[in-house]
Design a protein around this motif. Structure first.
Motif, PDB file in Angstrom:
ATOM      1  N   LEU A  62      -8.037   0.215   1.946  1.00  0.00           N
ATOM      2  CA  LEU A  62      -8.203   0.588   0.548  1.00  0.00           C
ATOM      3  C   LEU A  62      -7.854   2.057   0.352  1.00  0.00           C
ATOM      4  O   LEU A  62      -7.921   2.853   1.291  1.00  0.00           O
ATOM      5  N   ASP A  63      -7.503   2.390  -0.875  1.00  0.00           N
ATOM      6  CA  ASP A  63      -7.267   3.779  -1.258  1.00  0.00           C
ATOM      7  C   ASP A  63      -8.261   4.173  -2.344  1.00  0.00           C
ATOM      8  O   ASP A  63      -8.529   3.382  -3.262  1.00  0.00           O
ATOM      9  N   MET A  64      -8.783   5.371  -2.233  1.00  0.00           N
ATOM     10  CA  MET A  64      -9.659   5.906  -3.265  1.00  0.00           C
ATOM     11  C   MET A  64      -8.830   6.729  -4.252  1.00  0.00           C
ATOM     12  O   MET A  64      -8.111   7.644  -3.845  1.00  0.00           O
ATOM     13  N   VAL A  65      -8.916   6.371  -5.523  1.00  0.00           N
ATOM     14  CA  VAL A  65      -8.248   7.142  -6.578  1.00  0.00           C
ATOM     15  C   VAL A  65      -9.326   7.934  -7.316  1.00  0.00           C
ATOM     16  O   VAL A  65     -10.246   7.337  -7.882  1.00  0.00           O
ATOM     17  N   PRO A  66      -9.286   9.262  -7.274  1.00  0.00           N
ATOM     18  CA  PRO A  66     -10.319  10.082  -7.915  1.00  0.00           C
ATOM     19  C   PRO A  66     -10.570   9.678  -9.359  1.00  0.00           C
ATOM     20  O   PRO A  66      -9.628   9.458 -10.125  1.00  0.00           O
ATOM     21  N   ASN A  67     -11.848   9.562  -9.699  1.00  0.00           N
ATOM     22  CA  ASN A  67     -12.301   9.227 -11.052  1.00  0.00           C
ATOM     23  C   ASN A  67     -11.924   7.818 -11.505  1.00  0.00           C
ATOM     24  O   ASN A  67     -12.109   7.466 -12.666  1.00  0.00           O
ATOM     25  N   LYS A  68     -11.400   7.013 -10.585  1.00  0.00           N
ATOM     26  CA  LYS A  68     -11.026   5.639 -10.948  1.00  0.00           C
ATOM     27  C   LYS A  68     -11.677   4.609 -10.030  1.00  0.00           C
ATOM     28  O   LYS A  68     -12.105   3.552 -10.468  1.00  0.00           O
ATOM     29  N   GLY A  69     -11.706   4.882  -8.722  1.00  0.00           N
ATOM     30  CA  GLY A  69     -12.335   3.940  -7.812  1.00  0.00           C
ATOM     31  C   GLY A  69     -11.431   3.506  -6.683  1.00  0.00           C
ATOM     32  O   GLY A  69     -10.435   4.169  -6.371  1.00  0.00           O
ATOM     33  N   MET A  70     -11.796   2.370  -6.068  1.00  0.00           N
ATOM     34  CA  MET A  70     -11.086   1.852  -4.910  1.00  0.00           C
ATOM     35  C   MET A  70     -10.036   0.823  -5.325  1.00  0.00           C
ATOM     36  O   MET A  70     -10.282  -0.043  -6.175  1.00  0.00           O
ATOM     37  N   TYR A  71      -8.881   0.927  -4.681  1.00  0.00           N
ATOM     38  CA  TYR A  71      -7.781   0.000  -4.928  1.00  0.00           C
ATOM     39  C   TYR A  71      -7.260  -0.535  -3.595  1.00  0.00           C
ATOM     40  O   TYR A  71      -7.280   0.174  -2.572  1.00  0.00           O
ATOM     41  N   VAL A  72      -6.773  -1.770  -3.604  1.00  0.00           N
ATOM     42  CA  VAL A  72      -6.154  -2.330  -2.407  1.00  0.00           C
ATOM     43  C   VAL A  72      -4.937  -1.486  -2.064  1.00  0.00           C
ATOM     44  O   VAL A  72      -4.092  -1.210  -2.927  1.00  0.00           O
ATOM     45  N   ARG A  73      -4.859  -1.087  -0.823  1.00  0.00           N
ATOM     46  CA  ARG A  73      -3.805  -0.166  -0.420  1.00  0.00           C
ATOM     47  C   ARG A  73      -2.419  -0.797  -0.546  1.00  0.00           C
ATOM     48  O   ARG A  73      -2.210  -1.948  -0.175  1.00  0.00           O
ATOM     49  N   HIS A  74      -1.491  -0.017  -1.051  1.00  0.00           N
ATOM     50  CA  HIS A  74      -0.093  -0.449  -1.122  1.00  0.00           C
ATOM     51  C   HIS A  74       0.607  -0.079   0.176  1.00  0.00           C
ATOM     52  O   HIS A  74       0.505   1.053   0.645  1.00  0.00           O
ATOM     53  N   GLU A  75       1.308  -1.031   0.751  1.00  0.00           N
ATOM     54  CA  GLU A  75       2.101  -0.772   1.949  1.00  0.00           C
ATOM     55  C   GLU A  75       3.567  -1.037   1.591  1.00  0.00           C
ATOM     56  O   GLU A  75       3.918  -2.116   1.110  1.00  0.00           O
ATOM     57  N   SER A  76       4.413  -0.073   1.841  1.00  0.00           N
ATOM     58  CA  SER A  76       5.842  -0.248   1.591  1.00  0.00           C
ATOM     59  C   SER A  76       6.498  -0.903   2.805  1.00  0.00           C
ATOM     60  O   SER A  76       5.891  -1.033   3.877  1.00  0.00           O
ATOM     61  N   ALA A  77       7.744  -1.285   2.653  1.00  0.00           N
ATOM     62  CA  ALA A  77       8.491  -1.841   3.784  1.00  0.00           C
ATOM     63  C   ALA A  77       8.571  -0.815   4.918  1.00  0.00           C
ATOM     64  O   ALA A  77       8.430  -1.161   6.095  1.00  0.00           O
ATOM     65  N   ALA A  78       8.770   0.439   4.556  1.00  0.00           N
ATOM     66  CA  ALA A  78       8.836   1.492   5.575  1.00  0.00           C
ATOM     67  C   ALA A  78       7.499   1.625   6.299  1.00  0.00           C
ATOM     68  O   ALA A  78       7.457   1.828   7.524  1.00  0.00           O
ATOM     69  N   ASP A  79       6.394   1.501   5.556  1.00  0.00           N
ATOM     70  CA  ASP A  79       5.066   1.562   6.168  1.00  0.00           C
ATOM     71  C   ASP A  79       4.910   0.452   7.204  1.00  0.00           C
ATOM     72  O   ASP A  79       4.443   0.686   8.333  1.00  0.00           O
ATOM     73  N   LEU A  80       5.260  -0.776   6.798  1.00  0.00           N
ATOM     74  CA  LEU A  80       5.096  -1.910   7.700  1.00  0.00           C
ATOM     75  C   LEU A  80       5.969  -1.768   8.942  1.00  0.00           C
ATOM     76  O   LEU A  80       5.534  -2.073  10.060  1.00  0.00           O
ATOM     77  N   ARG A  81       7.198  -1.310   8.761  1.00  0.00           N
ATOM     78  CA  ARG A  81       8.070  -1.134   9.927  1.00  0.00           C
ATOM     79  C   ARG A  81       7.486  -0.124  10.902  1.00  0.00           C
ATOM     80  O   ARG A  81       7.557  -0.316  12.129  1.00  0.00           O
ATOM     81  N   GLU A  82       6.916   0.945  10.379  1.00  0.00           N
ATOM     82  CA  GLU A  82       6.313   1.945  11.265  1.00  0.00           C
ATOM     83  C   GLU A  82       5.087   1.379  11.978  1.00  0.00           C
ATOM     84  O   GLU A  82       4.887   1.601  13.182  1.00  0.00           O
ATOM     85  N   LEU A  83       4.247   0.643  11.249  1.00  0.00           N
ATOM     86  CA  LEU A  83       3.054   0.051  11.858  1.00  0.00           C
ATOM     87  C   LEU A  83       3.429  -0.922  12.974  1.00  0.00           C
ATOM     88  O   LEU A  83       2.791  -0.933  14.043  1.00  0.00           O
ATOM     89  N   PHE A  84       4.455  -1.729  12.748  1.00  0.00           N
ATOM     90  CA  PHE A  84       4.870  -2.673  13.788  1.00  0.00           C
ATOM     91  C   PHE A  84       5.557  -1.969  14.951  1.00  0.00           C
ATOM     92  O   PHE A  84       5.446  -2.428  16.097  1.00  0.00           O
ATOM     93  N   ARG A  85       6.245  -0.889  14.678  1.00  0.00           N
ATOM     94  CA  ARG A  85       6.829  -0.115  15.783  1.00  0.00           C
ATOM     95  C   ARG A  85       5.717   0.401  16.690  1.00  0.00           C
ATOM     96  O   ARG A  85       5.811   0.341  17.923  1.00  0.00           O
ATOM     97  N   LEU A  86       4.661   0.906  16.087  1.00  0.00           N
ATOM     98  CA  LEU A  86       3.521   1.381  16.871  1.00  0.00           C
ATOM     99  C   LEU A  86       2.868   0.238  17.642  1.00  0.00           C
ATOM    100  O   LEU A  86       2.480   0.398  18.807  1.00  0.00           O
ATOM    101  N   ARG A  87       2.732  -0.923  16.988  1.00  0.00           N
ATOM    102  CA  ARG A  87       2.151  -2.076  17.683  1.00  0.00           C
ATOM    103  C   ARG A  87       2.987  -2.444  18.903  1.00  0.00           C
ATOM    104  O   ARG A  87       2.436  -2.710  19.983  1.00  0.00           O
ATOM    105  N   ARG A  88       4.300  -2.492  18.747  1.00  0.00           N
ATOM    106  CA  ARG A  88       5.151  -2.852  19.893  1.00  0.00           C
ATOM    107  C   ARG A  88       5.003  -1.846  21.027  1.00  0.00           C
ATOM    108  O   ARG A  88       4.903  -2.228  22.202  1.00  0.00           O
ATOM    109  N   LEU A  89       5.010  -0.564  20.685  1.00  0.00           N
ATOM    110  CA  LEU A  89       4.910   0.471  21.712  1.00  0.00           C
ATOM    111  C   LEU A  89       3.609   0.349  22.501  1.00  0.00           C
ATOM    112  O   LEU A  89       3.603   0.406  23.747  1.00  0.00           O
TER     113      LEU A  89
END
Length: 215
Positions: A62-89
């Motif tokens: 989740l992401d906290m947005v000041p004065n608004k609250g919690m939101y489900v985190r947005h993951e971009s394609a670039a984010d996912l590729r980096e996360l999976f690169r780390l998983r593979r390593l």
């Protein structure tokens, strides 16, 4: 999230239910999570809900947005590729160390977990079974710090591909790859196991990327 599944009003119980809902794809990226709505649905006070939301924020879900609250985190394609690169390593490194350390008993445990996973139909059961399979696969390496990182990475990406799994689709390939890992494990063939895991994670990455909303 049935309220009857909560045995206590602790934040840990609420955290588990919210994490399961996120894993199952209940809320899209950017969706606001309102404390009062969740508390009313679960029949608990706002205190454990607030604590659970902060825990999920710490896990990167989740992401906290000041004065608004919690939101489900947005993951971009670039984010996912980096996360999976780390998983593979990390995961291939841990697996390579773990394979020669497996015993007949630990291999039997991996096979038992996979046998249950082969019969699973619900998304929640797939998630739990797959996590346990990989935990058992890597356990002999005793790489506690590495596994802490792996678990955090998995929490970030699991919701993107499990919601897409259905009998006859990616789930079948998932099972075949797991059984190929088990065969390499039985032979104590670390190099083969690493190759299978690399391919397995690459296919999983493709499923996660395909689950991203089209822009």
């Amino acid at each position: 999230m049935p309220a009857s599944s909560i045995s206590t009003t602790t934040s840990s119980a609420v955290t588990v239910l919210l994490r399961q809902a996120l894993d199952g794809g209940r809320w899209a990226s950017g969706y606001p999570l309102r404390q009062e709505e969740i508390a009313a649905e679960l029949g608990v006070s706002r205190v454990p809900v607030r604590e659970a939301l902060f825990q999920l924020q710490a896990e990167g879900l989740l992401d906290m947005v000041p004065n608004k609250g919690m939101y489900v985190r947005h993951e971009s394609a670039a984010d996912l590729r980096e996360l999976f690169r780390l998983r593979r390593l990390i995961e291939t490194d841990v697996l390579e160390q773990a394979v020669p350390l497996h015993t007949a008993a630990t291999i039997n445990r991996v096979e038992t977990v996979q046998a249950a996973l082969d019969k699973a139909q619900a998304v929640a059961d797939w998630i739990a079974g797959d996590r346990e399979f990989h935990e058992c696969l890597y356990a002999p390496a005793q790489r506690g710090e590495s596994m802490t990182i792996v678990r955090r990475l998995r929490l970030r990406v699991d919701r993107f591909y499990f919601a897409r799994m259905k009998p006859g689709s990616r789930a079948q390939g998932w099972h075949e790859e797991h059984h190929a890992l088990i065969r390499a494990l039985r032979r104590r063939d670390a190099k083969a196991a690493v190759r299978v895991l690399q391919a397995h994670l690459a296919e999983t990455e493709r499923s996660a990327l395909a689950a991203l909303p089209k822009t």
